[in-house]
Design a protein around this motif. Sequence first.
Motif, PDB file in Angstrom:
ATOM      1  N   ALA A 155       0.933  -1.244   0.082  1.00 17.14           N
ATOM      2  CA  ALA A 155      -0.091  -0.013  -0.180  1.00 17.14           C
ATOM      3  C   ALA A 155       0.758   1.208  -0.119  1.00 17.14           C
ATOM      4  O   ALA A 155       2.104   1.240   0.597  1.00 17.14           O
ATOM      5  N   HIS A 156       0.442   2.335  -0.530  1.00 16.75           N
ATOM      6  CA  HIS A 156       1.041   3.588  -0.629  1.00 16.75           C
ATOM      7  C   HIS A 156       0.987   4.141   0.938  1.00 16.75           C
ATOM      8  O   HIS A 156      -0.082   3.741   1.540  1.00 16.75           O
ATOM      9  N   TYR A 157       1.724   5.002   1.139  1.00 14.39           N
ATOM     10  CA  TYR A 157       1.699   5.259   2.861  1.00 14.39           C
ATOM     11  C   TYR A 157       0.505   5.969   2.997  1.00 14.39           C
ATOM     12  O   TYR A 157      -0.022   5.835   4.362  1.00 14.39           O
ATOM     13  N   TRP A 158      -0.124   6.760   2.560  1.00 16.77           N
ATOM     14  CA  TRP A 158      -1.412   7.334   2.670  1.00 16.77           C
ATOM     15  C   TRP A 158      -2.686   6.186   2.737  1.00 16.77           C
ATOM     16  O   TRP A 158      -3.895   6.316   3.738  1.00 16.77           O
ATOM     17  N   GLU A 159      -2.555   5.027   2.193  1.00 21.06           N
ATOM     18  CA  GLU A 159      -3.532   4.087   2.342  1.00 21.06           C
ATOM     19  C   GLU A 159      -3.125   3.403   3.654  1.00 21.06           C
ATOM     20  O   GLU A 159      -3.939   2.790   4.432  1.00 21.06           O
ATOM     21  N   TRP A 160      -1.743   3.121   3.785  1.00 21.34           N
ATOM     22  CA  TRP A 160      -1.354   2.498   5.002  1.00 21.34           C
ATOM     23  C   TRP A 160      -1.693   3.325   6.259  1.00 21.34           C
ATOM     24  O   TRP A 160      -2.036   2.743   7.245  1.00 21.34           O
ATOM     25  N   ASN A 161      -1.812   4.755   6.288  1.00 24.13           N
ATOM     26  CA  ASN A 161      -2.009   5.327   7.345  1.00 24.13           C
ATOM     27  C   ASN A 161      -3.524   5.118   7.706  1.00 24.13           C
ATOM     28  O   ASN A 161      -3.894   5.235   8.872  1.00 24.13           O
ATOM     29  N   ASP A 162      -4.528   4.869   6.718  1.00 25.68           N
ATOM     30  CA  ASP A 162      -5.913   4.684   7.038  1.00 25.68           C
ATOM     31  C   ASP A 162      -6.272   3.248   7.446  1.00 25.68           C
ATOM     32  O   ASP A 162      -7.391   3.070   7.838  1.00 25.68           O
ATOM     33  N   HIS A 163      -5.296   2.206   7.457  1.00 21.95           N
ATOM     34  CA  HIS A 163      -5.690   0.853   7.826  1.00 21.95           C
ATOM     35  C   HIS A 163      -6.129   0.755   9.336  1.00 21.95           C
ATOM     36  O   HIS A 163      -5.685   1.382  10.229  1.00 21.95           O
ATOM     37  N   ALA A 164      -7.205  -0.242   9.492  1.00 24.24           N
ATOM     38  CA  ALA A 164      -7.594  -0.113  10.945  1.00 24.24           C
ATOM     39  C   ALA A 164      -6.464  -0.924  11.680  1.00 24.24           C
ATOM     40  O   ALA A 164      -5.445  -1.523  11.330  1.00 24.24           O
ATOM     41  N   GLY A 165      -6.557  -0.464  12.912  1.00 25.47           N
ATOM     42  CA  GLY A 165      -5.289  -0.796  13.683  1.00 25.47           C
ATOM     43  C   GLY A 165      -4.188   0.054  13.799  1.00 25.47           C
ATOM     44  O   GLY A 165      -3.185  -0.063  14.802  1.00 25.47           O
ATOM     45  N   ARG A 166      -4.075   1.010  12.980  1.00 24.17           N
ATOM     46  CA  ARG A 166      -2.942   1.994  12.940  1.00 24.17           C
ATOM     47  C   ARG A 166      -3.025   2.972  14.011  1.00 24.17           C
ATOM     48  O   ARG A 166      -4.267   3.252  14.367  1.00 24.17           O
ATOM     49  N   ASP A 167      -1.841   3.306  14.577  1.00 22.30           N
ATOM     50  CA  ASP A 167      -2.019   4.548  15.613  1.00 22.30           C
ATOM     51  C   ASP A 167      -0.844   5.425  15.412  1.00 22.30           C
ATOM     52  O   ASP A 167      -0.116   5.130  14.500  1.00 22.30           O
ATOM     53  N   GLU A 168      -0.898   6.371  16.163  1.00 22.73           N
ATOM     54  CA  GLU A 168       0.089   7.540  16.034  1.00 22.73           C
ATOM     55  C   GLU A 168       1.648   7.137  16.149  1.00 22.73           C
ATOM     56  O   GLU A 168       2.394   7.508  15.427  1.00 22.73           O
ATOM     57  N   GLY A 169       1.705   6.204  17.060  1.00 21.91           N
ATOM     58  CA  GLY A 169       3.020   5.531  17.085  1.00 21.91           C
ATOM     59  C   GLY A 169       3.579   5.094  16.099  1.00 21.91           C
ATOM     60  O   GLY A 169       4.807   5.105  15.698  1.00 21.91           O
ATOM     61  N   ASP A 170       2.544   4.013  15.326  1.00 19.71           N
ATOM     62  CA  ASP A 170       3.057   3.659  14.160  1.00 19.71           C
ATOM     63  C   ASP A 170       3.525   4.476  12.980  1.00 19.71           C
ATOM     64  O   ASP A 170       4.600   4.541  12.343  1.00 19.71           O
ATOM     65  N   VAL A 171       2.824   5.754  12.856  1.00 17.95           N
ATOM     66  CA  VAL A 171       2.957   6.802  11.804  1.00 17.95           C
ATOM     67  C   VAL A 171       4.205   7.538  12.287  1.00 17.95           C
ATOM     68  O   VAL A 171       5.165   7.869  11.236  1.00 17.95           O
ATOM     69  N   LEU A 172       4.498   7.993  13.581  1.00 16.44           N
ATOM     70  CA  LEU A 172       5.585   8.442  13.937  1.00 16.44           C
ATOM     71  C   LEU A 172       6.981   7.673  13.668  1.00 16.44           C
ATOM     72  O   LEU A 172       7.940   8.232  13.486  1.00 16.44           O
ATOM     73  N   TYR A 173       6.826   6.502  13.787  1.00 22.46           N
ATOM     74  CA  TYR A 173       7.917   5.446  13.802  1.00 22.46           C
ATOM     75  C   TYR A 173       8.368   5.273  12.105  1.00 22.46           C
ATOM     76  O   TYR A 173       9.461   5.476  12.002  1.00 22.46           O
ATOM     77  N   LEU A 174       7.338   5.412  11.288  1.00 21.93           N
ATOM     78  CA  LEU A 174       7.469   5.141   9.920  1.00 21.93           C
ATOM     79  C   LEU A 174       8.223   6.614   9.485  1.00 21.93           C
ATOM     80  O   LEU A 174       9.114   6.488   8.828  1.00 21.93           O
ATOM     81  N   LEU A 175       7.765   7.768  10.055  1.00 23.94           N
ATOM     82  CA  LEU A 175       8.428   9.026   9.736  1.00 23.94           C
ATOM     83  C   LEU A 175       9.658   9.255  10.289  1.00 23.94           C
ATOM     84  O   LEU A 175      10.641   9.701   9.543  1.00 23.94           O
ATOM     85  N   ARG A 176       9.973   8.568  11.429  1.00 24.49           N
ATOM     86  CA  ARG A 176      11.675   8.454  11.643  1.00 24.49           C
ATOM     87  C   ARG A 176      12.084   7.619  10.941  1.00 24.49           C
ATOM     88  O   ARG A 176      13.244   8.151  10.647  1.00 24.49           O
TER      89      ARG A 176
END
Length: 198
Positions: free
Chosen positions: A167-188
């Motif tokens: 999935a593209h990052y914007w699709e990955w962002n919207d997956h069920a079970g995703r949280d802010e920690g996951d997103v910040l880890y990807l950004l790091r």
Amino acid sequence: MTTHALIDASLIADGKQLVVEIENFLATQPARRPNLPTPKPARSGFDLPPVDELIAEAGIVTGPAPRQKKTKDRGLPGGVWRMLPDWALSARRGPRRQVTVTEHLQLTALVIQRYGWCGRGLRSRTGRRCILGAQAVLYRLGYGDQDTAMAAGRVMDHILTARGIRAHYWEWNDHAGRDEGDVLYLLREAIQAAGCDA
């Protein structure tokens, strides 16, 4: 009072604080030398560099003309500015400021940390942003351009592909079970990867 007058007079305290934080962050970054083009072999006649380079070298600022009238900033209560449409952020923008892909990713994380993360939509009613929504905030405020945002997206997509995620990052962002920690880890991870490529 018209909607435009309200927006012009009031994109304010909370928004100003974000701009101050972004400017403070960028002030701590080491100075960058502009990428100079590789000299081309001389041909007969006289070759000029591309117009964009000439404009940049001359220090000419392009874009909309500055506003002549300044209205008194009355502000909106609390974080109401975050609930305004994204196009309203452009009213706060000064001249567009170029940032590197690494800085763009760092500022995207800053926006999410400051205002919170959301899935399934660019933003929530309370002003939380997904990754793409945080990138839109930066663009609307005049930090970086579409090419920078797209390059940052490619870095995140590359990391996801290396993890086996298609999935593209914007699709990955919207997956069920995703949280802010996951997103910040990807950004790091993306910040580190983009820094290695610089």
